[in-house]
Design a protein around this motif. Structure first.
Motif, short mmCIF file in Angstrom:
data_model
loop_
_atom_site.label_atom_id
_atom_site.label_comp_id
_atom_site.label_asym_id
_atom_site.label_seq_id
_atom_site.Cartn_x
_atom_site.Cartn_y
_atom_site.Cartn_z
N ARG A 266 0.82 -1.20 0.00
CA ARG A 266 0.00 0.00 0.00
C ARG A 266 0.86 1.26 0.00
NH1 ARG A 266 -4.65 -1.93 4.41
NH2 ARG A 266 -5.45 -3.64 3.11
N LEU A 267 0.39 2.25 -0.68
CA LEU A 267 1.13 3.51 -0.74
C LEU A 267 1.37 4.08 0.66
CD1 LEU A 267 2.36 5.89 -2.32
CD2 LEU A 267 0.04 6.82 -2.57
N SER A 268 0.45 3.83 1.56
CA SER A 268 0.58 4.33 2.93
C SER A 268 1.82 3.78 3.63
CB SER A 268 -0.66 3.99 3.75
OG SER A 268 -0.93 2.59 3.70
N ALA A 269 2.37 2.66 3.10
CA ALA A 269 3.55 2.05 3.71
C ALA A 269 4.86 2.51 3.06
CB ALA A 269 3.45 0.53 3.62
N LEU A 270 4.79 3.39 2.09
CA LEU A 270 6.00 3.85 1.39
C LEU A 270 6.81 4.78 2.29
CD1 LEU A 270 7.63 3.93 -1.27
CD2 LEU A 270 6.28 5.96 -1.90
N PRO A 271 8.07 4.43 2.60
CA PRO A 271 8.89 5.31 3.45
C PRO A 271 9.37 6.54 2.67
CG PRO A 271 9.72 3.04 3.40
CD PRO A 271 8.76 3.19 2.27
N GLU A 272 9.86 7.52 3.41
CA GLU A 272 10.47 8.68 2.77
C GLU A 272 11.76 8.26 2.07
OE1 GLU A 272 10.36 12.55 4.96
OE2 GLU A 272 9.73 11.27 6.65
N ILE A 278 3.12 2.84 -9.33
CA ILE A 278 1.74 2.50 -9.01
C ILE A 278 1.29 1.27 -9.80
CG2 ILE A 278 -0.66 3.28 -9.15
CD1 ILE A 278 0.30 6.08 -8.53
N LEU A 279 0.73 0.29 -9.09
CA LEU A 279 0.20 -0.92 -9.72
C LEU A 279 -1.30 -0.79 -10.00
CD1 LEU A 279 1.97 -3.67 -7.58
CD2 LEU A 279 2.60 -2.87 -9.86
N GLY A 280 -1.98 0.03 -9.22
CA GLY A 280 -3.42 0.20 -9.42
C GLY A 280 -4.09 0.71 -8.16
N ILE A 281 -5.39 0.84 -8.23
CA ILE A 281 -6.19 1.32 -7.11
C ILE A 281 -7.08 0.16 -6.64
CG2 ILE A 281 -7.93 2.99 -6.33
CD1 ILE A 281 -6.94 4.89 -8.47
N SER A 282 -7.12 -0.04 -5.34
CA SER A 282 -7.92 -1.12 -4.76
C SER A 282 -9.39 -0.97 -5.16
CB SER A 282 -7.79 -1.09 -3.23
OG SER A 282 -8.74 -1.94 -2.64
N LYS A 283 -10.07 -2.12 -5.29
CA LYS A 283 -11.51 -2.11 -5.57
C LYS A 283 -12.29 -1.46 -4.44
CE LYS A 283 -11.49 -6.25 -8.50
NZ LYS A 283 -12.01 -7.64 -8.65
N GLU A 284 -11.64 -1.34 -3.28
CA GLU A 284 -12.30 -0.72 -2.14
C GLU A 284 -12.56 0.76 -2.38
OE1 GLU A 284 -13.86 -1.48 1.77
OE2 GLU A 284 -13.07 -2.79 0.19
N ILE A 335 -4.25 2.62 -2.57
CA ILE A 335 -3.43 2.69 -3.77
C ILE A 335 -2.29 1.67 -3.64
CG2 ILE A 335 -1.93 4.14 -5.20
CD1 ILE A 335 -3.55 6.55 -4.10
N LEU A 336 -2.19 0.75 -4.59
CA LEU A 336 -1.19 -0.29 -4.53
C LEU A 336 0.03 0.10 -5.35
CD1 LEU A 336 -3.45 -3.47 -4.92
CD2 LEU A 336 -2.73 -2.29 -2.84
#
Length: 340
Positions: A266-272, A278-284, A335-336
Motif C-alpha cells: 500500500r502507498l501508505s507504507a512507502l517510506p520517505e 503504481i500498480l493500481g487502485i484497490s476495488k475498495e 493505492i497499490l
C-alpha cells in the motif's frame, strides 16, 4: 351576555362537525393517517421477517419463531399477529415454532434484498457516507422504493452484480449468484487467495474488520491459524484477527502457483526517500473517489514518492507527475504500489 339555546346548539353542532371532518377527511384525515400508519408498519415488519428468514434459509439454518423474536426485537403480540397474517397470505408456512418460506414469500424476500443491496451500492458509489452507515440507510430504503424505481436505480448504477460487501445483487428476474469461497478462519497455513466478501452483520464484528483496514479484492497469504488467532499478510501488511472475526471474511482460494502480487504494497507504507511505481487502485476505492484519484494522476505505471509529511504523519503529500498531492492515510492505503 348569554347565548340563546338554539345558538349554543348550532355552535356545538359546528364544532362536532369540524372534528368529524378532521378525523374522517379523505386521505388526510386523522383516521386515514392512523390506518395507513398501521398498514405501513405491518408491511415493514412483514418485509423484515421475510428478509431475515431468507438470510437464515441461505445459511442452512432452521427458522425458529423464538429466534425471530430475539433477532427482530418486535413484541411477541406484534410478531404473532403479523406472522399469522403472512401465513394467511401464503408468504410463510407456520408449524408451531418452526417457520418456512413459501415460493411466493421467497420471491418477495429476494425483491427486498435486491433493493437493499442496490442501495448500498448507490451509497458506496455516489455518496460520502461512512461504510458503517450503509446498512442502516439501506434498511430504510428497502421499504420505500417501488420495483420500477429499483430497476431505474439498477440501470443508473450499470446493473451491478455485487454490492460493496461482495454480496450478490439479485437480478430483476430474481436470479441470485452464489458466493464462491471459504471462510478465512477455515484456511490452512500457506493458503493463498483473494478476499471476495466481508459480512456486515453483526455490526460489532464488521466495525472490527473496518478498523483493521481490510479490503475486498486484496490478495492474502495465511501464516498462522489456530484457536486463538488467524494471521495473514495482505498488500505488504500483517493482520491478526480472532477466529470469530475472521469467519466473517470469505476468500476465493487461489493456486499457490498463481501470481498473487506478493510485491504489491500500500502507498501508505512507502517510506520517505524511496520511490515506487503504481500498480493500481484497490476495488475498495469506488465511484467519485476513484475517479478523482485517477484524474490526479494515480494511474498504473506512474512513478511516485513521498514529498512532505505532516507533523502527525497524516496526511502525507506525494509527488506524482511533478505535482505534490496530499492524501490521508486511509486514501493512500487504497493505492497499490511496487517499491523500486
Amino acid at each position: 351576555m348569554s347565548l340563546s339555546q338554539p345558538l349554543q346548539n348550532l355552535i356545538l353542532f359546528l364544532v362536532l362537525a369540524g372534528m368529524v371532518f378532521l378525523f374522517f377527511r379523505p386521505v388526510k384525515g386523522w383516521f386515514w393517517l392512523i390506518k395507513n400508519s398501521i398498514k405501513t408498519n405491518t408491511k415493514i415488519i412483514s418485509e423484515d421477517i421475510l428478509k431475515q428468514m431468507y438470510t437464515w434459509e441461505n445459511l442452512g439454518q432452521d427458522i425458529l419463531k423464538n429466534e425471530l423474536k430475539y433477532s427482530l426485537k418486535y413484541s411477541d403480540s406484534t410478531l404473532e399477529s403479523v406472522l399469522l397474517s403472512m401465513s394467511k397470505n401464503g408468504l410463510i408456512q407456520l408449524e408451531r415454532n418452526e417457520l418456512n418460506l413459501t415460493p411466493s414469500g421467497r420471491e418477495y424476500a429476494i425483491k427486498i434484498v435486491r433493493v437493499h443491496r442496490l442501495w448500498e451500492k448507490y451509497l458506496a458509489e455516489k455518496t460520502g457516507f461512512e461504510k458503517t452507515e450503509w446498512h442502516a440507510r439501506a434498511e430504510e430504503m428497502e421499504h420505500k422504493l417501488s420495483q420500477e424505481e429499483t430497476n431505474v436505480l439498477a440501470t443508473q448504477l450499470g446493473n451491478p452484480v455485487y454490492d460493496p460487501h461482495g454480496d450478490p445483487i439479485p437480478s430483476h428476474a430474481g436470479d441470485v449468484l452464489h458466493i464462491e469461497g471459504e471462510h478465512l478462519n477455515d484456511l490452512p497455513v500457506d493458503a493463498v487467495g483473494k478476499i471476495v466478501h466481508i459480512e456486515d452483520e453483526p455490526v460489532i464484528i464488521y466495525k472490527q474488520i473496518l478498523a483493521e483496514n481490510i479490503h475486498i479484492g486484496s490478495h492474502i497469504r495465511i501464516v498462522e491459524n489456530n484457536a486463538q488467532r488467524v494471521v495473514f499478510y495482505a498488500e505488504g501488511e500483517e493482520f491478526k484477527l480472532a477466529p470469530e472475526v475472521a469467519a466473517n471474511i470469505t476468500v476465493e482460494v487461489l493456486d499457490t502457483s498463481e501470481n498473487i502480487e506478493d510485491d504489491a504494497v500500500r502507498l501508505s507504507a512507502l517510506p520517505e526517500n524511496e520511490t515506487a511505481v503504481i500498480l493500481g487502485i484497490s476495488k475498495e476505492c469506488r465511484g467519485d473517489a476513484r475517479r478523482r484519484l485517477l484524474d490526479l494522476g494515480f494511474v498504473k505505471g506512474a512513478h511516485i514518492e513521498v514529498d512532505l509529511v505532516s507533523p502527525l504523519s497524516n496526511p502525507k503529500a506525494y509527488l506524482i507527475k511533478g505535482t505534490s498531492i496530499a492524501l490521508r492515510e486511509d486514501q493512500a492505503a487504497k493505492i497499490l504500489i511496487k517499491k523500486q
